[in-house]
Design a protein around this motif. Structure first.
Motif, PDB file in Angstrom:
ATOM      1  N   VAL A   1      -3.198  -6.657 -15.001  1.00 40.19           N
ATOM      2  CA  VAL A   1      -3.360  -7.045 -16.313  1.00 40.19           C
ATOM      3  C   VAL A   1      -2.375  -8.217 -16.587  1.00 40.19           C
ATOM      4  O   VAL A   1      -2.921  -9.174 -17.468  1.00 40.19           O
ATOM      5  CB  VAL A   1      -2.767  -5.818 -17.190  1.00 40.19           C
TER       6      VAL A   1
ATOM      7  N   VAL B   1      -6.368  -5.084  -6.425  1.00 41.25           N
ATOM      8  CA  VAL B   1      -7.217  -4.139  -5.703  1.00 41.25           C
ATOM      9  C   VAL B   1      -6.832  -3.982  -4.100  1.00 41.25           C
ATOM     10  O   VAL B   1      -6.793  -2.842  -3.505  1.00 41.25           O
ATOM     11  CB  VAL B   1      -8.777  -4.511  -5.782  1.00 41.25           C
TER      12      VAL B   1
ATOM     13  N   PHE C   1      -3.735  -1.689  -3.852  1.00 39.31           N
ATOM     14  CA  PHE C   1      -4.075  -0.466  -4.337  1.00 39.31           C
ATOM     15  C   PHE C   1      -4.657   0.244  -2.955  1.00 39.31           C
ATOM     16  O   PHE C   1      -4.307   1.265  -2.487  1.00 39.31           O
ATOM     17  CB  PHE C   1      -5.150  -0.261  -5.564  1.00 39.31           C
ATOM     18  N   ILE C   2      -5.524  -0.321  -2.535  1.00 40.00           N
ATOM     19  CA  ILE C   2      -6.293   0.276  -1.281  1.00 40.00           C
ATOM     20  C   ILE C   2      -5.530   0.345   0.106  1.00 40.00           C
ATOM     21  O   ILE C   2      -5.432   1.285   0.606  1.00 40.00           O
ATOM     22  CB  ILE C   2      -7.582  -0.606  -1.149  1.00 40.00           C
TER      23      ILE C   2
ATOM     24  N   ARG D   1      -5.456 -12.226  -9.803  1.00 43.35           N
ATOM     25  CA  ARG D   1      -4.797 -10.944  -9.671  1.00 43.35           C
ATOM     26  C   ARG D   1      -5.643  -9.790  -9.354  1.00 43.35           C
ATOM     27  O   ARG D   1      -5.166  -8.870  -9.033  1.00 43.35           O
ATOM     28  CB  ARG D   1      -4.270 -10.822 -11.224  1.00 43.35           C
ATOM     29  N   THR D   2      -6.841 -10.010 -10.062  1.00 41.76           N
ATOM     30  CA  THR D   2      -8.025  -8.624  -9.588  1.00 41.76           C
ATOM     31  C   THR D   2      -7.852  -8.414  -8.144  1.00 41.76           C
ATOM     32  O   THR D   2      -7.640  -7.247  -7.767  1.00 41.76           O
ATOM     33  CB  THR D   2      -9.222  -8.863 -10.121  1.00 41.76           C
TER      34      THR D   2
ATOM     35  N   GLN E   1      -3.097   3.132  -0.904  1.00 41.42           N
ATOM     36  CA  GLN E   1      -3.426   4.453  -1.025  1.00 41.42           C
ATOM     37  C   GLN E   1      -4.039   4.774   0.230  1.00 41.42           C
ATOM     38  O   GLN E   1      -3.885   6.155   0.548  1.00 41.42           O
ATOM     39  CB  GLN E   1      -4.741   4.201  -1.939  1.00 41.42           C
ATOM     40  N   LEU E   2      -4.895   4.071   1.115  1.00 41.39           N
ATOM     41  CA  LEU E   2      -5.310   4.640   2.292  1.00 41.39           C
ATOM     42  C   LEU E   2      -4.163   5.056   3.368  1.00 41.39           C
ATOM     43  O   LEU E   2      -4.172   6.198   3.775  1.00 41.39           O
ATOM     44  CB  LEU E   2      -6.279   3.400   3.171  1.00 41.39           C
TER      45      LEU E   2
ATOM     46  N   TYR F   1      -0.356  -1.221  -9.988  1.00 40.80           N
ATOM     47  CA  TYR F   1      -1.693  -1.843  -9.845  1.00 40.80           C
ATOM     48  C   TYR F   1      -1.904  -2.615 -11.317  1.00 40.80           C
ATOM     49  O   TYR F   1      -2.430  -3.535 -11.533  1.00 40.80           O
ATOM     50  CB  TYR F   1      -2.774  -0.775  -9.899  1.00 40.80           C
ATOM     51  N   PHE F   2      -1.557  -1.719 -12.333  1.00 40.82           N
ATOM     52  CA  PHE F   2      -1.931  -2.406 -13.546  1.00 40.82           C
ATOM     53  C   PHE F   2      -1.054  -3.580 -13.956  1.00 40.82           C
ATOM     54  O   PHE F   2      -1.398  -4.554 -14.571  1.00 40.82           O
ATOM     55  CB  PHE F   2      -1.611  -1.426 -14.765  1.00 40.82           C
TER      56      PHE F   2
ATOM     57  N   VAL G   1       0.074   3.526  -9.229  1.00 39.95           N
ATOM     58  CA  VAL G   1      -1.053   3.157 -10.299  1.00 39.95           C
ATOM     59  C   VAL G   1      -0.676   1.939 -11.295  1.00 39.95           C
ATOM     60  O   VAL G   1      -0.814   1.076 -11.801  1.00 39.95           O
ATOM     61  CB  VAL G   1      -1.526   4.540 -11.122  1.00 39.95           C
TER      62      VAL G   1
ATOM     63  N   GLU H   1       2.593   8.290  -4.733  1.00 43.34           N
ATOM     64  CA  GLU H   1       1.404   7.851  -5.317  1.00 43.34           C
ATOM     65  C   GLU H   1       1.853   7.409  -6.730  1.00 43.34           C
ATOM     66  O   GLU H   1       0.747   6.527  -7.190  1.00 43.34           O
ATOM     67  CB  GLU H   1       0.446   9.011  -5.165  1.00 43.34           C
ATOM     68  N   LEU H   2       2.669   8.209  -7.319  1.00 46.98           N
ATOM     69  CA  LEU H   2       2.802   7.850  -8.853  1.00 46.98           C
ATOM     70  C   LEU H   2       3.265   6.385  -8.931  1.00 46.98           C
ATOM     71  O   LEU H   2       2.787   5.732  -9.989  1.00 46.98           O
ATOM     72  CB  LEU H   2       3.945   8.633  -9.238  1.00 46.98           C
TER      73      LEU H   2
ATOM     74  N   LEU I   1      -2.703   8.314   2.166  1.00 43.02           N
ATOM     75  CA  LEU I   1      -3.433   9.640   2.408  1.00 43.02           C
ATOM     76  C   LEU I   1      -3.447  10.040   3.858  1.00 43.02           C
ATOM     77  O   LEU I   1      -3.256  11.046   4.299  1.00 43.02           O
ATOM     78  CB  LEU I   1      -5.045   9.169   2.210  1.00 43.02           C
TER      79      LEU I   1
END
Lengths: 478, 490
Positions: free
Chosen positions: B151, B162, B165-166, B157-158, B169-170, B146-147, B143, B139-140, B173
């Motif tokens: 950025v 996103v 990330f999703i 890019r946004t 992350q999903l 993502y940045f 993030v 997970e580390l 989990l």
């Protein structure tokens, strides 16, 4: 019933809170000074926390049939009082920008804190209701405290009406349970429930009504309708207080009542709790997607978080109280952090609660933006933050009870939740032409934010000291 | 302690670079570069010092108590597989610091913080032998990546950040749930709370349970790898990321997925994995063909390279689930060579984008006449990508096909057709972008010495891997043999 000196010592934390409220009231009558009232409140809260160590050797101790002062209560009283300290620090900087006198706010905070402390220690329906009303009545006034602005007034009245209705539900539920058992003590109720000869048709509706009352206070779906409006309308520090102390105390009570009496194991109630948990997780996370207001997003996210907590609650078992306690601490730190950012950025005219207010914040105030990012990631349960360990424990509690469907729903909904946390993060870091801000922010607020971020990272990296503390204190519960 | 340093150095250097950038951006770049070189030297010295002893077991362990209540330890160890991937990590880490030297000007300190923290996370993934720690590192890396995209990325890019990330992350989990299920199964069986890899190996479970838990792990790794159907985040993320981000994504992040399969899916769930193997192999072949086909259809140069990753990683998946020594060796070889060759292609596309500010192949053509060194290098790596003998990628894919042939002739033939497709897209890339008439009248500077150094290093590495792959194969030899032993029916 004889009340001895030791009983007083055991109750010392509560007594100090009550005395501080009176001291601040008298102080305000003699000389109105915002700084003085705030400092007196802080001192009182600090002494109250200190007195927990004086009370600790006498525990556990049943003080009158109403209050059970045990390690469980002491843990949550400490958490609540520490949260109130943060609230006072945030509120001081926030209200300093408003005209008018603010001394009464601190009295209200103290009384609300006293109410919450009574809640977590109560072992009887009477003290439960007493604590709840102390908390609620103070909150009505706290929400509507900036009384010249329409939004807080509206929020205050909304909360007043709905809280009164839910209290009525709760009372009726208690009456039915009393009708079935002829007692209002949790311990007695547990004993009667263990025998098969009670009237299920009084106990079941009674408990359902009690759940309704709890559900309202905890803002669990489908009793959550007041939450976004109240969070949006209330001043940011008060929103933080409602989201944390009021809900945390209520959840601690929920855990005590149901685990002690065992009435959550009545057959249909298990299903009821599952439905409430699922509805909260989905409702909170999906409705938050539609918001443009940071306070409303945090409101819906808190609905979802209480849903996650309910999953841990249902798991029962050894892990559940630990998971709930750790999650609540992490959630308190994070929520105060997030609302704290909103608080310090708000000016005298309105709260900085639109996503637009946060666009490009990283380029204007990098430190505040970094803190906010950490808080949002903690809410989303990303590692290195306390929220990650909290979510890990909740999922672990669910997995230990093999509640796979609830756990999978938790996982899926928290992935949905990422969308709206990331929306704010994206706004924070979006490029803009703005130059670094030069005005300084309210010092007490910034100090508490720094403290909260340090706690967030510390708990995320080294959770074992807190876990060890929880392990030492919690066995008293079951 | 040495292994902890591999993670702690980039973490500390990241913070240091962020702080230093207030005064001097160049200092921040040098701090990042030195940290990467230090880590690379450490990993290299570990490799060389253990080379003659062979890589039979775990060694150089770091084992600290972390959350004793749940049997969570800060436990790191390396074997041949992790060591190879660690060296790749720090090699590409060095490269990504170098390629960002001119490209990143805005918030450069924060950029290097993110860059180094991703690399620390990746190193953590390759080192962790405690499943909680593994998940933590997994997970580390998310993030800061993502940045990096959100950025410093390109136009869209946004959305890309996103989505990335999703997806991760999903799936992460779901893996967490699977890890916990395994943890509690082990607890029920033994009464001990432990997330230790060694303890959880061989946990007894029913076939149905094993399959579900295995799928939890598989999905997380399949998203990263990526396996077709779960791959849709990849083209967006690769295309929108800054050059260093693309290099790390393609070169390293995808490899964490393959590593997870090798380290966890096969050893922890041998029976379920063998039942699932035909499906996984088919998915791998589907990825090879689908990725190659879509790569052929792209006009955006970066997107084209991104889709070739889907194709190449299909070989890795095929090799892993073919599950014999040859194929496993081939999979690991492909992982390493793909990291270098695709990484290099991203470096070149980034360099070109910096000069002509477009990634559209339609706007290019005739670049060769004005930037021959850049174009020649692009030809070299395009040839590597299509599997030219003598270069590393060929060795890897050849071994995979050799191994997979023993399992399924049909799938192997289809995969071989994928190599044919690779010829189409690779040559199309070179012809459209670099050869032909210079209709747009481009006049651009050729590779500067810094870029020349980066590309030269990568060419040398790829030639070495292609001509003398023995050291790599030897290093993974024993781990591959052990994995083959696990295959049911052996």
């Amino acid at each position: 019933m004889n009340v001895t000196g030791s009983d007083f010592t055991a109750l010392l934390p509560l007594i100090i809170l009550a005395v501080t409220a009176i001291v601040v009231m008298v102080g305000a009558a003699i000389r109105r000074s915002h700084a003085l009232s705030a400092s007196l409140t802080l001192i009182g809260l600090a002494i109250s926390i200190g007195s927990l160590w004086i009370a600790a050797p006498l525990l556990p101790r049943q003080v009158t049939p109403l209050l059970m002062m045990d390690h469980y209560a002491v843990f949550y009283i400490g958490l609540i009082a520490a949260s109130s300290i943060i609230t006072v620090l945030l509120a001081y900087g926030y209200f300093e920008k408003y005209e008018g006198s603010h001394d009464e706010l601190y009295i209200l905070i103290l009384v609300a804190t006293l109410g919450s402390a009574v809640l977590v220690a109560s072992s009887h329906f009477v003290s439960l209701f007493l604590g709840l009303e102390l908390l609620s009545v103070s909150l009505y006034a706290m929400i509507a405290y900036p009384r010249r602005r329409p939004l807080p007034l509206e929020a205050g009245i909304k909360y007043l009406v709905l809280a009164a209705v839910s209290a009525a539900f709760l009372l009726f539920g208690m009456a039915l349970v009393y009708g079935a058992f002829g007692t209002m003590e949790f311990g007695e109720i547990a004993a009667r429930l263990a025998r098969p000869d009670f009237n299920l048709w009084l106990v079941l509706p009674g408990t359902a009504l009690i759940i309704t009352g709890f559900g309202f206070k905890l803002a669990l779906a489908p009793f959550h309708l007041w939450t976004p409006d109240v969070y949006e309308g209330a001043p940011a520090p008060v929103s933080a207080y409602i989201a944390t102390v009021s809900k945390g105390a209520m959840f601690a009570l929920l855990l005590r009542y149901f685990y002690q009496t065992g009435s959550h194991e009545l057959e249909p109630l298990h299903l009821v709790f599952s439905i409430i948990a699922i509805a909260s997780m989905f409702g909170g996370n999906i409705l938050a997607l539609l918001q443009n207001n940071v306070k409303r997003i945090l409101a819906y996210s808190s609905i979802a978080h209480l849903g996650y907590l309910l999953v841990a609650f249902q798991a029962s078992g050894d892990l559940a109280p630990t998971a709930v306690a750790f999650y609540l601490v992490a959630y308190f730190v994070t929520t105060f952090g997030a609302f704290g950012v909103v608080t310090v950025l708000s000016d005298g005219t309105r709260d900085a609660d639109l996503i637009e207010d946060y666009r490009g914040l990283f380029w204007r105030r990098p430190a505040i933006a970094a803190i906010f990012t950490a808080m949002l990631f903690s809410l989303a349960g990303i590692p290195v933050t306390a929220g990650f360990i909290g979510k890990f424990y909740v999922v672990a509690a669910g997995a230990s009870a093999a509640m796979w469907s609830l756990v999978v729903i938790l996982v899926v909904t928290s992935a949905i939740g990422l969308f709206y946390y990331l929306r704010i993060v994206v706004a924070l870091y979006s490029q803009s032409t703005q130059t670094p801000a030069t005005t300084s922010l309210a010092r007490p607020g910034v100090v508490s934010l720094i403290f909260l971020s340090a706690a967030l990272i510390y708990l995320g990296l080294f959770p074992s000291p807190l876990l060890a503390l929880i392990h030492r204190l919690m066995p008293g519960l079951i | 302690m040495m292994l902890a340093c591999l993670i702690l150095i980039p973490l500390a250097a990241g913070v240091l670079a962020w702080a230093a950038a207030r005064w001097s951006v160049t200092a921040a770049r040098w701090i990042a570069l030195l940290a990467m070189l230090a880590d690379f030297t450490l990993a290299l010295s570990l490799w060389i010092s253990h080379y003659h002893a062979g890589f039979a077991t775990w060694y150089a362990e770091t084992d600290w108590a972390w959350i004793p209540q749940l049997g969570i330890r800060f436990h790191l160890a390396v074997d041949g597989l992790s060591l190879l991937l660690l060296m790749l990590t720090f090699f590409l880490g060095t490269i990504s610091v170098l390629v960002s030297w001119r490209e990143i000007t805005e918030a450069a300190g924060f950029f290097h913080l993110n860059l180094l923290w991703i690399l620390a996370g990746i190193a953590g993934v390759f080192l962790a032998v405690n499943l909680f720690l593994f998940y933590f590192a997994w997970e580390l890396m998310l993030v800061p990546m993502y940045f990096l995209i959100a950025v410093w990325g390109h136009e869209n890019r946004t959305y890309a950040a996103v989505k990335f990330f999703i997806f991760t992350q999903l799936s992460g989990l779901l893996m967490l749930v699977a890890i916990l299920a395994l943890f509690f199964l082990h607890h029920h069986a033994t009464g001990v709370y432990s997330f230790e890899y060694q303890d959880l190996l061989g946990t007894a479970m029913s076939p149905g349970t094993e399959m579900w838990i295995m799928l939890g792990f598989f999905v997380a790794f399949a998203v990263k790898l990526p396996v077709v159907v779960l791959h849709t985040w990849l083209p967006d993320a690769h295309t929108e990321a800054p050059t260093a981000g693309s290099v790390i994504l393609a070169g390293l992040l995808l490899k964490t997925g393959a590593y997870g399969m090798l380290r966890f899916v096969l050893p922890l769930f041998p029976h379920a994995a063998s039942v699932f193997a035909p499906i996984a192999m088919a998915l791998g072949v589907a990825g090879i063909l689908y990725g190659a086909l879509l790569a052929f259809g792209q006009t955006d140069l970066k997107r084209l390279v991104a889709y070739t990753s889907v194709s190449h990683l299909g070989f890795v998946l095929l090799g892993i689930f073919a599950w014999n020594s040859l194929a496993l060796q081939g999979a690991v070889m492909t992982m390493i060579c793909h990291g270098i060759s695709t990484g290099a292609l991203f470096v070149l596309v980034g360099a070109l984008h910096e000069r002509i500010h477009t990634r559209e192949m339609d706007h290019m053509g005739g670049i060769w006449s004005t930037a021959p060194r850049l174009s020649g290098a692009a030809l070299f790596f395009a040839l590597a990508s299509l599997g030219l003998p003598g270069l590393g990628d060929f060795v890897g894919e050849f071994l995979v096909l050799l191994g997979a042939y023993q399992k399924s002739i049909v799938l192997t033939s289809l995969a071989a057709i994928g190599i044919l497709f690779a010829t189409f897209y690779a040559l199309r890339l070179v012809q459209r972008a670099f050869q032909g008439p210079n209709t747009r009248d481009w006049h651009i500077p050729d590779l500067v010495p810094r870029e020349g150094l980066v590309i030269g290093l990568m060419i040398a590495a790829l030639l070495w891997l292609g001509l003398y792959p023995r050291p790599i194969l030897d290093t993974f030899q024993q781990a591959a043999a052990r994995l083959e032993q696990l295959a049911p029916g052996k």
